[in-house]
Design a protein around this motif. Structure first.
Motif, PDB file in Angstrom:
ATOM      1  N   ASP A 106       0.824  -1.210   0.000  1.00 56.50           N
ATOM      2  CA  ASP A 106       0.000   0.000   0.000  1.00 56.50           C
ATOM      3  C   ASP A 106       0.859   1.261   0.000  1.00 56.50           C
ATOM      4  O   ASP A 106       0.472   2.278  -0.597  1.00 56.50           O
ATOM      5  N   ARG A 107       2.015   1.223   0.658  1.00 58.30           N
ATOM      6  CA  ARG A 107       2.866   2.419   0.721  1.00 58.30           C
ATOM      7  C   ARG A 107       3.414   2.797  -0.646  1.00 58.30           C
ATOM      8  O   ARG A 107       3.723   3.969  -0.889  1.00 58.30           O
ATOM      9  N   ALA A 160      -2.371   7.630  -4.039  1.00 64.42           N
ATOM     10  CA  ALA A 160      -3.555   7.888  -3.208  1.00 64.42           C
ATOM     11  C   ALA A 160      -4.807   7.318  -3.851  1.00 64.42           C
ATOM     12  O   ALA A 160      -5.700   6.807  -3.160  1.00 64.42           O
ATOM     13  N   ALA A 161      -4.894   7.406  -5.193  1.00 63.51           N
ATOM     14  CA  ALA A 161      -6.062   6.858  -5.886  1.00 63.51           C
ATOM     15  C   ALA A 161      -6.124   5.347  -5.744  1.00 63.51           C
ATOM     16  O   ALA A 161      -7.200   4.764  -5.573  1.00 63.51           O
ATOM     17  N   HIS A 174     -10.306   1.564   0.513  1.00 64.64           N
ATOM     18  CA  HIS A 174     -11.461   2.152   1.202  1.00 64.64           C
ATOM     19  C   HIS A 174     -12.760   1.667   0.563  1.00 64.64           C
ATOM     20  O   HIS A 174     -13.736   1.384   1.271  1.00 64.64           O
ATOM     21  N   GLU A 175     -12.796   1.589  -0.766  1.00 62.29           N
ATOM     22  CA  GLU A 175     -13.997   1.115  -1.445  1.00 62.29           C
ATOM     23  C   GLU A 175     -14.314  -0.325  -1.058  1.00 62.29           C
ATOM     24  O   GLU A 175     -15.480  -0.677  -0.843  1.00 62.29           O
ATOM     25  N   ARG A 176     -13.296  -1.162  -0.994  1.00 62.69           N
ATOM     26  CA  ARG A 176     -13.520  -2.563  -0.624  1.00 62.69           C
ATOM     27  C   ARG A 176     -14.045  -2.663   0.795  1.00 62.69           C
ATOM     28  O   ARG A 176     -14.957  -3.456   1.075  1.00 62.69           O
TER      29      ARG A 176
END
Length: 344
Positions: free
Chosen positions: A149-150, A154-155, A161-163
């Protein structure tokens, strides 16, 4: 008259795109891949039209009838994919446990990234947050996912977040499948925010919201219906292809290719259905937020000016609609509007 025609055409459009179109696609797939191997069967030969126009008529009629049948049976079709119908108790519980673990893993990934960002910005975290950050970094799966993730933008991290947003807020509302959770999250939205049970008051709510908002919900659901119908149609064609392999003169290579391709496509359509629920959830959320006041007015109630009191009011309204009447329901009188038996 124009509004009536527009409403009728709108309903026909959702039926056409959501159920009849995918049924037609699956029927065409059946005619192209499976039907040629069934030419030697006498019953089917008698049903085969003699002209091209008859074939087209048979195809259109079959698509229409099968699409209408699928639309009429959409509730059990959805419930099977959501994990509520025909699921053994053991499989249901195992699916719920897996969903809870997946939700917790996504929440831990986001918490780790959020705490690390706060640590970089503030230089030092409060003891409680610092302890939680250390604990998250010590979890191998969370730290491994966080390393990926790092490196993301950002997109790309917003997709995490959507999941997570496709799961219900409350763990006791978790369903055993991804589609079940994606749908359950907006089924519980009204209750979680306002204690408005939209499952009980759905007809009242849809009857009070503006036509545009109600239309948005219908259109958003159409996309999910399309992929669900496509998925079930692929499963049926695949099953018929396997059965056709036992006939006298099957086209083995065509049938096995059909089975393999459809088996690979079914998960794709399932995932597409899950993703399409995002727009459906947004439409239902808008309907709840916008429709609360018109619903209260239609029920002869005055919407309180405090959220806590509003939640109390909707709790009593939902309970009054769900269970038999009890004398305690008279507590709802203090929310009744003037001219509806309430205070003037």
């Amino acid at each position: 008259m124009g509004d009536i025609a527009k409403g009728a055409l709108g309903g026909a459009w959702t039926l056409l795109v959501g159920w009849i179109l995918p049924t037609a696609l699956n029927l065409a797939l059946f005619f192209l891949t499976v039907a040629p191997s069934l030419q030697g069967l006498a019953p089917l030969n008698r049903l085969r039209p003699a002209t091209g126009g008859g074939t087209a008529l048979l195809f259109l009629t079959g698509s229409l009838l099968l699409g209408l049948v699928a639309n009429a049976g959409q509730n059990p079709l959805y419930r099977l994919l959501e994990g509520y119908l025909l699921w053994p108790a053991v499989a249901y519980e195992a699916g719920c446990r897996r969903s809870r673990r997946a939700k917790a893993a996504l929440a831990d990934r986001l918490s780790l990234l959020r705490l690390e960002r706060r640590e970089r910005e503030a230089g030092e975290l409060p003891p409680e947050d610092a302890e939680r950050l250390t604990r998250l970094r010590e979890q191998p799966h969370t730290e491994r996912a966080a390393r990926r993730d790092r490196r993301r933008t950002a997109a790309q991290r917003a997709l995490v977040h959507e999941r997570l947003a496709r799961y219900p807020i409350a763990d006791d509302q978790i369903a055993p499948t991804r589609l079940g959770n994606a749908i359950r999250r907006f089924e519980e939205y009204g209750h979680d925010r306002y204690r408005l049970d939209t499952q009980v008051l759905w007809n009242e709510l849809t009857g009070c919201v503006p036509d545009q908002v109600r239309r948005q919900v219908e259109i958003a659901r159409t996309s999910v219906d399309f992929f669900v119908a496509l998925l079930y149609g692929h499963a049926v064609v695949c099953f018929l292809a396997v059965l056709t392999l036992a006939t006298a003169h099957p086209d083995t290579s065509m049938l096995w290719s059909t089975v393999v391709v459809l088996v690979l496509l079914v998960p794709v359509w399932y995932r597409s259905a899950v993703t399409s629920t995002d727009e459906w959830a947004a439409a239902v959320r808008a309907m709840v937020n916008i429709g609360r006041k018109p619903l209260a007015d239609a029920l002869g109630l005055k919407l309180p000016d405090q959220l806590a009191k509003e939640r109390e009011m909707w709790t009593m309204v939902s309970r009054l609609s769900r269970i038999p009447y009890h004398e305690r329901a008279s507590a709802l009188d203090r929310y009744r509007a003037a001219g509806e038996g309430g205070p003037t």
